[in-house]
Design an enzyme around this catalytic site. Structure first.
Site, PDB file in Angstrom:
ATOM      1  N   HIS A   1       0.818  -1.146   0.110  1.00 23.63           N
ATOM      2  CA  HIS A   1      -0.012  -0.013  -0.101  1.00 23.63           C
ATOM      3  C   HIS A   1       0.952   1.183  -0.207  1.00 23.63           C
ATOM      4  O   HIS A   1       1.368   1.575   0.954  1.00 23.63           O
ATOM      5  CB  HIS A   1      -0.906  -0.265   1.330  1.00 23.63           C
TER       6      HIS A   1
ATOM      7  N   HIS B   1       1.319   4.873  -2.654  1.00 17.85           N
ATOM      8  CA  HIS B   1       1.014   5.761  -3.711  1.00 17.85           C
ATOM      9  C   HIS B   1       2.099   6.259  -4.291  1.00 17.85           C
ATOM     10  O   HIS B   1       2.803   6.757  -3.721  1.00 17.85           O
ATOM     11  CB  HIS B   1       0.037   6.719  -3.234  1.00 17.85           C
TER      12      HIS B   1
ATOM     13  N   HIS C   1      -9.785   1.924  -0.166  1.00 17.76           N
ATOM     14  CA  HIS C   1      -9.678   2.678   1.169  1.00 17.76           C
ATOM     15  C   HIS C   1     -10.758   2.545   1.865  1.00 17.76           C
ATOM     16  O   HIS C   1     -11.814   3.102   1.287  1.00 17.76           O
ATOM     17  CB  HIS C   1      -8.974   3.988   0.752  1.00 17.76           C
TER      18      HIS C   1
ATOM     19  N   GLU D   1     -10.996   4.283   7.247  1.00 18.06           N
ATOM     20  CA  GLU D   1      -9.694   5.311   7.575  1.00 18.06           C
ATOM     21  C   GLU D   1     -10.679   6.531   7.849  1.00 18.06           C
ATOM     22  O   GLU D   1     -10.368   6.904   9.275  1.00 18.06           O
ATOM     23  CB  GLU D   1      -9.002   5.368   6.209  1.00 18.06           C
TER      24      GLU D   1
ATOM     25  N   ASP E   1       2.260   3.849   2.902  1.00 16.99           N
ATOM     26  CA  ASP E   1       1.309   4.887   2.315  1.00 16.99           C
ATOM     27  C   ASP E   1       1.471   5.844   1.464  1.00 16.99           C
ATOM     28  O   ASP E   1       1.603   5.900   0.077  1.00 16.99           O
ATOM     29  CB  ASP E   1      -0.012   5.344   3.475  1.00 16.99           C
ATOM     30  N   ASP E   2       2.305   6.776   2.086  1.00 16.82           N
ATOM     31  CA  ASP E   2       2.807   8.227   1.254  1.00 16.82           C
ATOM     32  C   ASP E   2       4.020   8.486   1.909  1.00 16.82           C
ATOM     33  O   ASP E   2       4.044   9.578   2.696  1.00 16.82           O
ATOM     34  CB  ASP E   2       1.494   9.072   1.505  1.00 16.82           C
TER      35      ASP E   2
HETATM   36  N1  ADE Z   1      -4.553   9.044  -1.383  1.00 15.37           N
HETATM   37  C1  ADE Z   1      -3.168   9.053  -1.157  1.00 15.37           C
HETATM   38  N2  ADE Z   1      -3.181   8.719   0.400  1.00 15.37           N
HETATM   39  C2  ADE Z   1      -4.358   8.345   0.620  1.00 15.37           C
HETATM   40  C3  ADE Z   1      -4.879   8.126   1.844  1.00 15.37           C
HETATM   41  N3  ADE Z   1      -4.390   7.924   2.931  1.00 15.37           N
HETATM   42  N4  ADE Z   1      -6.308   7.985   2.031  1.00 15.37           N
HETATM   43  C4  ADE Z   1      -7.080   8.277   0.687  1.00 15.37           C
HETATM   44  N5  ADE Z   1      -6.529   8.563  -0.267  1.00 15.37           N
HETATM   45  C5  ADE Z   1      -5.061   8.716  -0.276  1.00 15.37           C
HETATM   46 ZN    ZN Z   2      -3.590   4.887   0.556  1.00 18.07          ZN
END
Ligand code: ADE
Ligand code: ZN
Length: 350
Positions: free
Chosen positions: A25, A27, A225, A228, A306-307
């Site tokens: 996971h 992006h 997703h 969350e 995630d990011d």
């Molecule tokens: N796009 C990138 N990161 C995300 C996240 N944590 N939740 C929803 N969309 C996303």
């Molecule tokens: Zn994500």
């Protein structure tokens, strides 16, 4: 901590860094190298980059103080660090979206893919499923064929990268369905799955049943997703309406004991991103994160970043951080090696 205890811990972390890992996971733009973004911003100042944005998107972006500062700065590249400070999921999502305006040509997209591959390679991530928010690049005017050509490349060197299409829920279910119909006959074999990122609270999972049915018929594996921004009902919709095989985040399942048992019994893995959840305000601290409770209840899981550019974290650090929640080094090693088994590509570990 004794010296030998400190040394043991340092060598264990070095071991986590060195071992082959899988990340499920992550992006693409969430892993954009900061230098690469700065370089793009220098090439195209934000005021010009955002000139093509529809007024509603521009207003949403301008409401974020960090973005407003970047837009007003004499040297916007010098203000970019502010983009990586946010207090909420909404602010984070705006910052994440903002970066797409600097991917203006197909060569920028290709450069981003190269940079993210390098980011993975440097961490000894040998298998990655990278989520790519296709409609945002199309909005930028990038040609779909060019995007799919770049995603279809499959160099023999590690990391082995497989792609998950993010139809971005903010464009709504009808647009998602139309785009998926267009995509399905064109997807290269390196694209293995579907997800929806974006504002879960505005476009909950339950609205996208037809999109996921279409994806299933087209042979795509499915995650989304959910759980969350919204609570357990969103995870139930993901399972019952979308019939996904994994859940992106899903952590708020913890609010419904029946759902936690269901995830454990049906062996539905959660893609857990602890630092992301803290940085976007889903939980106030790592100590408050439910990952340990979910683990003890027998819910299968992978650990992810995630990011990572936005949350300033590597996968090894993310794994090592679980020590503070009571995970033993053996359990963490098990989570690191176990992630390969939840991959959508059956030969992930090869
Ligand atoms: N796009 C990138 N990161 C995300 C996240 N944590 N939740 C929803 N969309 C996303
Ligand atoms: Zn994500």
């Amino acid at each position: 901590m004794s010296d030998s205890g400190g040394q043991r811990r340092a060598s264990w972390l070095a071991g986590l860094e060195a071992r082959p890992k899988a990340e499920l996971h992550l992006h693409l733009r969430g892993a954009i190298p900061r230098d690469y973004l700065r370089d793009r911003v220098r090439k195209c100042p934000p005021a010009r980059a955002l000139a093509s944005a529809p007024p509603s998107q521009l207003a949403m972006l301008r409401r974020q103080p960090a973005i407003a500062r970047i837009l007003a700065a004499r040297d916007p590249a010098e203000e970019l660090d502010g983009l990586f400070r946010f207090d909420s999921l909404e602010q984070f999502l705006a910052a994440y979206f903002f970066t797409v305006f600097f991917v203006r040509e197909i060569d920028d997209f290709r450069g981003l893919v190269v940079g993210v591959r390098e980011h993975l390679r440097a961490q000894n991530i040998t298998y990655a499923e990278v989520t790519v928010s296709i409609p945002e690049y199309l909005q930028q005017g990038l040609p779909l064929e060019g995007i799919l050509d770049a995603l279809g490349e499959d160099p023999p060197a590690r990391p082995k990268v497989r792609w998950i299409v993010d139809l971005v829920r903010n464009y709504g279910p009808d647009a998602a369905e139309k785009l998926l119909e267009r995509l399905l006959p064109l997807l290269p074999p390196t694209v293995v799955g579907l997800t929806l990122g974006g504002a879960e609270h505005l476009y909950p999972a339950g609205q996208f049943g037809r999109v996921y049915a279409l994806a299933r018929e087209g042979g795509l594996r499915a995650t989304v997703h959910a759980g969350e921004a919204l609570g357990p009902e969103s995870v139930w919709h993901a399972l019952d309406t979308l019939r996904v095989e994994r859940i992106g985040h899903g952590v708020r399942a913890i609010e419904d004991p029946r759902l936690v048992s269901h995830l454990a019994e049906r062996k539905i893995p959660l893609e857990i991103c602890p630092t992301s959840n803290v940085r976007t305000g889903v939980y106030p601290s790592i100590a408050a994160h439910p990952v340990r409770e979910l683990y003890e209840a027998g819910v299968p899981m992978s650990i992810n970043t995630d990011d990572p550019t936005f949350f300033d974290i590597s996968l090894a650090e993310e794994l090592a951080g679980l020590r503070s929640l009571g995970f033993t080094t053996g359990e963490i090693d098990g989570l690191a090696s176990g992630a390969f088994a939840f991959a959508f590509d059956a030969e992930a570990a090869a």
